[in-house]
Design a protein around this motif. Sequence first.
Motif, PDB file in Angstrom:
ATOM      1  N   ALA A  22     -13.999  29.209  -8.719  1.00 55.42           N
ATOM      2  CA  ALA A  22     -14.260  30.646  -8.857  1.00 55.42           C
ATOM      3  C   ALA A  22     -14.324  31.089 -10.313  1.00 55.42           C
ATOM      4  N   ASP A  23     -13.613  30.391 -11.163  1.00 51.66           N
ATOM      5  CA  ASP A  23     -13.569  30.746 -12.588  1.00 51.66           C
ATOM      6  C   ASP A  23     -13.570  29.463 -13.402  1.00 51.66           C
ATOM      7  N   PRO A  24     -14.721  29.075 -13.973  1.00 52.39           N
ATOM      8  CA  PRO A  24     -14.810  27.801 -14.679  1.00 52.39           C
ATOM      9  C   PRO A  24     -14.111  27.755 -16.034  1.00 52.39           C
ATOM     10  N   ASN A  25     -13.355  28.798 -16.391  1.00 55.34           N
ATOM     11  CA  ASN A  25     -12.664  28.819 -17.672  1.00 55.34           C
ATOM     12  C   ASN A  25     -11.161  28.673 -17.452  1.00 55.34           C
ATOM     13  N   GLU A  26     -10.659  27.461 -17.623  1.00 57.34           N
ATOM     14  CA  GLU A  26      -9.242  27.174 -17.388  1.00 57.34           C
ATOM     15  C   GLU A  26      -8.330  28.003 -18.294  1.00 57.34           C
ATOM     16  N   LYS A  27      -8.796  28.299 -19.486  1.00 54.47           N
ATOM     17  CA  LYS A  27      -8.019  29.116 -20.422  1.00 54.47           C
ATOM     18  C   LYS A  27      -7.758  30.511 -19.842  1.00 54.47           C
ATOM     19  N   ILE A  28      -8.765  31.096 -19.208  1.00 50.12           N
ATOM     20  CA  ILE A  28      -8.603  32.417 -18.600  1.00 50.12           C
ATOM     21  C   ILE A  28      -7.625  32.344 -17.433  1.00 50.12           C
ATOM     22  N   ILE A  29      -7.723  31.302 -16.611  1.00 51.39           N
ATOM     23  CA  ILE A  29      -6.792  31.131 -15.489  1.00 51.39           C
ATOM     24  C   ILE A  29      -5.360  31.070 -16.005  1.00 51.39           C
ATOM     25  N   HIS A  30      -5.130  30.291 -17.035  1.00 45.38           N
ATOM     26  CA  HIS A  30      -3.772  30.180 -17.604  1.00 45.38           C
ATOM     27  C   HIS A  30      -3.292  31.510 -18.191  1.00 45.38           C
ATOM     28  N   SER A  31      -4.220  32.349 -18.651  1.00 45.44           N
ATOM     29  CA  SER A  31      -3.828  33.619 -19.277  1.00 45.44           C
ATOM     30  C   SER A  31      -3.194  34.591 -18.280  1.00 45.44           C
ATOM     31  N   TYR A  32      -3.530  34.487 -17.014  1.00 47.38           N
ATOM     32  CA  TYR A  32      -2.955  35.408 -16.025  1.00 47.38           C
ATOM     33  C   TYR A  32      -1.972  34.743 -15.072  1.00 47.38           C
ATOM     34  N   TRP A  33      -1.897  33.443 -15.077  1.00 49.43           N
ATOM     35  CA  TRP A  33      -1.167  32.715 -14.037  1.00 49.43           C
ATOM     36  C   TRP A  33       0.292  33.164 -13.880  1.00 49.43           C
ATOM     37  N   ASP A  34       1.015  33.336 -14.951  1.00 48.81           N
ATOM     38  CA  ASP A  34       2.451  33.673 -14.870  1.00 48.81           C
ATOM     39  C   ASP A  34       2.702  35.095 -14.388  1.00 48.81           C
ATOM     40  N   ARG A  35       1.675  35.943 -14.390  1.00 48.71           N
ATOM     41  CA  ARG A  35       1.832  37.333 -13.956  1.00 48.71           C
ATOM     42  C   ARG A  35       1.251  37.580 -12.570  1.00 48.71           C
ATOM     43  N   ALA A  36       0.730  36.564 -11.929  1.00 47.48           N
ATOM     44  CA  ALA A  36      -0.017  36.728 -10.685  1.00 47.48           C
ATOM     45  C   ALA A  36       0.693  36.061  -9.507  1.00 47.48           C
ATOM     46  N   ASN A  37       0.237  36.409  -8.307  1.00 49.42           N
ATOM     47  CA  ASN A  37       0.700  35.767  -7.072  1.00 49.42           C
ATOM     48  C   ASN A  37      -0.465  35.022  -6.456  1.00 49.42           C
ATOM     49  N   CYS A  38      -0.242  33.758  -6.130  1.00 42.88           N
ATOM     50  CA  CYS A  38      -1.272  32.899  -5.574  1.00 42.88           C
ATOM     51  C   CYS A  38      -0.987  32.649  -4.093  1.00 42.88           C
ATOM     52  N   TYR A  39      -2.025  32.750  -3.286  1.00 40.36           N
ATOM     53  CA  TYR A  39      -1.929  32.495  -1.848  1.00 40.36           C
ATOM     54  C   TYR A  39      -2.918  31.398  -1.493  1.00 40.36           C
ATOM     55  N   ILE A  40      -2.474  30.461  -0.649  1.00 39.37           N
ATOM     56  CA  ILE A  40      -3.341  29.352  -0.277  1.00 39.37           C
ATOM     57  C   ILE A  40      -3.578  29.341   1.229  1.00 39.37           C
ATOM     58  N   LEU A  41      -4.769  28.935   1.586  1.00 40.96           N
ATOM     59  CA  LEU A  41      -5.165  28.733   2.975  1.00 40.96           C
ATOM     60  C   LEU A  41      -5.045  27.245   3.250  1.00 40.96           C
ATOM     61  N   GLU A  42      -4.209  26.909   4.230  1.00 36.32           N
ATOM     62  CA  GLU A  42      -3.964  25.503   4.553  1.00 36.32           C
ATOM     63  C   GLU A  42      -4.412  25.185   5.974  1.00 36.32           C
ATOM     64  N   SER A  43      -4.867  23.947   6.160  1.00 44.39           N
ATOM     65  CA  SER A  43      -5.165  23.439   7.497  1.00 44.39           C
ATOM     66  C   SER A  43      -3.846  23.060   8.167  1.00 44.39           C
ATOM     67  N   GLU A  44      -3.915  22.713   9.438  1.00 47.42           N
ATOM     68  CA  GLU A  44      -2.709  22.286  10.153  1.00 47.42           C
ATOM     69  C   GLU A  44      -2.114  21.006   9.572  1.00 47.42           C
ATOM     70  N   ASN A  45      -2.926  20.264   8.792  1.00 50.96           N
ATOM     71  CA  ASN A  45      -2.457  19.042   8.119  1.00 50.96           C
ATOM     72  C   ASN A  45      -1.994  19.312   6.693  1.00 50.96           C
ATOM     73  N   SER A  46      -1.811  20.579   6.346  1.00 49.78           N
ATOM     74  CA  SER A  46      -1.381  21.012   5.006  1.00 49.78           C
ATOM     75  C   SER A  46      -2.401  20.741   3.907  1.00 49.78           C
ATOM     76  N   GLU A  47      -3.660  20.561   4.278  1.00 49.48           N
ATOM     77  CA  GLU A  47      -4.720  20.428   3.277  1.00 49.48           C
ATOM     78  C   GLU A  47      -5.081  21.834   2.795  1.00 49.48           C
ATOM     79  N   ILE A  48      -5.152  22.012   1.483  1.00 47.84           N
ATOM     80  CA  ILE A  48      -5.510  23.315   0.923  1.00 47.84           C
ATOM     81  C   ILE A  48      -7.025  23.489   1.023  1.00 47.84           C
TER      82      ILE A  48
END
Length: 153
Positions: A22-48
């Motif tokens: 969704a965002d090809p700039n890893e630097k930008i992802i790291h800039s907000y990571w500590d202030r954000a909440n991440c939610y993941i969609l998992e399969s029944e086998n715990s695959e993200i």
Amino acid sequence: MNTKIRKLSSNETPPMDLLLLADPNEKIIHSYWDRANCYILESENSEILGVYVLLTTRPGTSEIINVAVKDGEQGKGFGKKLVLHAISQAREDGFHTLEIGTGNAGIGQLGLYQKCGFRITGIDFDFFTKNYPEPIYENGIHCRDMIRLSLDL
């Protein structure tokens, strides 16, 4: 396929491969990571299978700053499931407004967000050309501008 969405705990490794879809700039992802909440969609086998990230941007307002579905799993309704969960989560967290932005070339994303109730509220002209070192192309279109959308909760 049975799936569940859960909040990623702080001791878990971020699904960087998905976030970078969704965002090809890893630097930008790291800039907000500590202030954000991440939610993941998992399969029944715990695959993200998918991910979204919520960030408080101002009082009463949250933004979906990243949403992605794993290659090979796209087109199965998982993106819509993630966006609808984000809307529900933002309401539950007491926000009054939820925002999201996407590139001008993200035709599918623009359609999805509007189907989920978001309305276009503005354009950040040249956002991608100013903030990304390499040109981004999607659907054969040069992604230059950020289309801003908003939903009253």
